[in-house]
Design an enzyme around this catalytic site. Structure first.
Site, PDB file in Angstrom:
ATOM      1  N   HIS A  36       0.246  -0.691   0.378  1.00 16.75           N
ATOM      2  CA  HIS A  36       0.308  -0.181   0.255  1.00 16.75           C
ATOM      3  C   HIS A  36       0.570   1.266   0.087  1.00 16.75           C
ATOM      4  O   HIS A  36       0.551   2.105   0.017  1.00 16.75           O
ATOM      5  CB  HIS A  36      -0.897   0.035   1.277  1.00 16.75           C
ATOM      6  CG  HIS A  36      -1.839  -0.980   1.322  1.00 16.75           C
ATOM      7  ND1 HIS A  36      -2.718  -1.441   0.326  1.00 16.75           N
ATOM      8  CD2 HIS A  36      -2.410  -1.738   1.820  1.00 16.75           C
ATOM      9  CE1 HIS A  36      -3.712  -2.436   0.191  1.00 16.75           C
ATOM     10  NE2 HIS A  36      -3.596  -2.564   1.867  1.00 16.75           N
ATOM     11  N   ASP A  81      -2.834 -10.934  -2.370  1.00 16.82           N
ATOM     12  CA  ASP A  81      -3.296 -10.342  -1.171  1.00 16.82           C
ATOM     13  C   ASP A  81      -4.663 -10.133  -0.956  1.00 16.82           C
ATOM     14  O   ASP A  81      -5.266  -9.561  -2.418  1.00 16.82           O
ATOM     15  CB  ASP A  81      -2.385  -9.081  -1.095  1.00 16.82           C
ATOM     16  CG  ASP A  81      -2.679  -8.778   0.759  1.00 16.82           C
ATOM     17  OD1 ASP A  81      -1.730  -8.732   1.593  1.00 16.82           O
ATOM     18  OD2 ASP A  81      -4.297  -7.818   0.901  1.00 16.82           O
ATOM     19  N   HIS A 122      -6.092  -7.271   0.009  1.00 16.67           N
ATOM     20  CA  HIS A 122      -6.567  -5.633  -0.945  1.00 16.67           C
ATOM     21  C   HIS A 122      -5.736  -5.596  -1.957  1.00 16.67           C
ATOM     22  O   HIS A 122      -4.841  -6.297  -2.260  1.00 16.67           O
ATOM     23  CB  HIS A 122      -5.651  -5.257   0.566  1.00 16.67           C
ATOM     24  CG  HIS A 122      -6.977  -5.561   1.987  1.00 16.67           C
ATOM     25  ND1 HIS A 122      -6.158  -6.444   3.059  1.00 16.67           N
ATOM     26  CD2 HIS A 122      -7.776  -5.027   2.314  1.00 16.67           C
ATOM     27  CE1 HIS A 122      -7.098  -6.340   3.865  1.00 16.67           C
ATOM     28  NE2 HIS A 122      -7.806  -5.774   3.712  1.00 16.67           N
ATOM     29  N   ASP A 130      -4.746 -12.786   3.093  1.00 19.47           N
ATOM     30  CA  ASP A 130      -5.842 -12.025   4.741  1.00 19.47           C
ATOM     31  C   ASP A 130      -6.651 -12.580   3.158  1.00 19.47           C
ATOM     32  O   ASP A 130      -7.791 -12.352   3.824  1.00 19.47           O
ATOM     33  CB  ASP A 130      -5.446 -11.050   4.547  1.00 19.47           C
ATOM     34  CG  ASP A 130      -5.204  -9.950   3.518  1.00 19.47           C
ATOM     35  OD1 ASP A 130      -4.878 -10.577   2.241  1.00 19.47           O
ATOM     36  OD2 ASP A 130      -4.689  -8.578   3.628  1.00 19.47           O
TER      37      ASP A 130
HETATM   38 ZN   LIG Z   1      -4.502  -7.076   2.222  1.00 24.85          ZN
END
Ligand SMILES: [Zn+2]
Length: 310
Positions: free
Chosen positions: A125, A162, A164, A245
């Site tokens: 991120h 991931d 995200h 995740d």
């Molecule tokens: Zn994540």
């Protein structure tokens, strides 16, 4: 040639406080799982500190200085609503980036077949000038640039499973046709980017998943979108943003994967790396917040890397 495992005790000293999901116990859970005898033939090394000059190929020196200067003497300092620094965070972040960079050195030079970096904080991120989403430095993007500059790799791919979207990696790669970013992730979910219409200069491949999608949709996204694009790109080295995740037990996402899906995707990525990149794969930990699911999934992922290197 062995599979290389990199970690460092400094990565346990980054602590965003009680109740934060991105916690030191994540790494302890993975270390316990990788202590099983089946992992004995891995080559284990401590992650070095990344050199600032290597980090500054991606992050402007002014940003790096802001992060260094924010380092607290005692209580956590918050950089955004999700992301804090504790006294150990600077060294942890340098170890996390240093691990992925060193792993690239070892894999590109032929000293290791492939590598897994069990490090934190995560990185995908972090944008060039912005810390966010538990991330300070974008380790995988830093390592991708390093593979080019230090080892002459012409095309470098990052694949990110991931739950995200790796907005920071996408941002870093956006206008560079020799850097590939392919991602499956849940939408809508933090950070909000990752629509399939976000394509950079034809080098960004987003395959968003809907809440409650599971194994079939995940595999279809790889088979239809990510893997054909990766095959077409033909990277010289493949980096993996390995977040676990999207597991069905994870509290932060609603994708219903199991360990078997992480095995499957790792096998497919190893196949692509064997075809184009001499098997060169460097994987680094991103998310994964249920300790049991994280430990089992990371161990399953690493076992596939070990099989590929034997
Ligand atoms: Zn994540």
């Amino acid at each position: 040639m062995p599979t290389l495992l990199l970690t460092h005790p400094d990565c346990l000293l980054h602590d965003m406080g009680p109740g934060h999901p991105e916690r030191p116990d994540r790494l302890r859970a993975i270390e316990n799982a990788l202590a099983a005898p089946v992992f004995n033939r891995m080559k284990r090394e401590r992650a070095p500190l990344a050199q600032l000059a290597v980090i500054e190929r991606l992050h402007p020196p002014g940003y790096v200085e802001v992060i260094r200067a924010a380092l607290p003497k005692r209580d956590p300092v918050w950089l955004d609503p999700d992301t804090a620094m504790s006294p150990g965070s600077w060294n942890a972040a340098l170890r996390a980036a240093g691990a992925v960079v060193y792993a690239v050195d070892q894999v590109m030079s032929g000293a290791a077949a492939n590598a897994f970096c069990a490090v934190r904080p995560p990185g995908h991120h972090a944008e060039p000038s912005r810390a966010m989403g538990f991330c300070l430095f974008n380790s995988v993007a830093i390592a991708a640039l390093h593979a080019r500059v230090a080892h002459g790799a012409e095309r470098v791919a990052v694949v990110d499973f991931d739950v995200h979207h790796g907005n920071g990696t996408q941002d870093a790669f956006w206008s560079d046709k020799d850097l590939f970013y392919g991602s499956t992730h849940q939408m809508p979910l933090f950070p909000g980017t990752g629509a399939s219409s976000e394509t950079g200069v034809g080098n960004i491949f987003n395959a968003p998943l809907s809440p409650l999608d599971g194994s079939a949709r995940f595999r279809e996204a790889f088979l239809r979108h990510i893997l054909p694009a990766l095959d077409n790109f033909a990277p010289d080295v493949l980096l993996i943003s390995a977040g676990f995740d999207a597991h069905r037990d994870d509290p932060l996402g609603q994708i219903q994967l199991t360990e078997a899906d992480f095995v499957w995707v790792t096998e497919k990525l190893v196949e692509a790396a064997d075809k184009h990149a001499g098997g060169r794969v460097v994987s680094t930990l991103e998310g994964g917040y249920d300790l049991g699911a994280l430990a089992r999934s990371a161990a399953a992922h690493v076992q596939v890397l070990m099989q590929a290197s034997s």
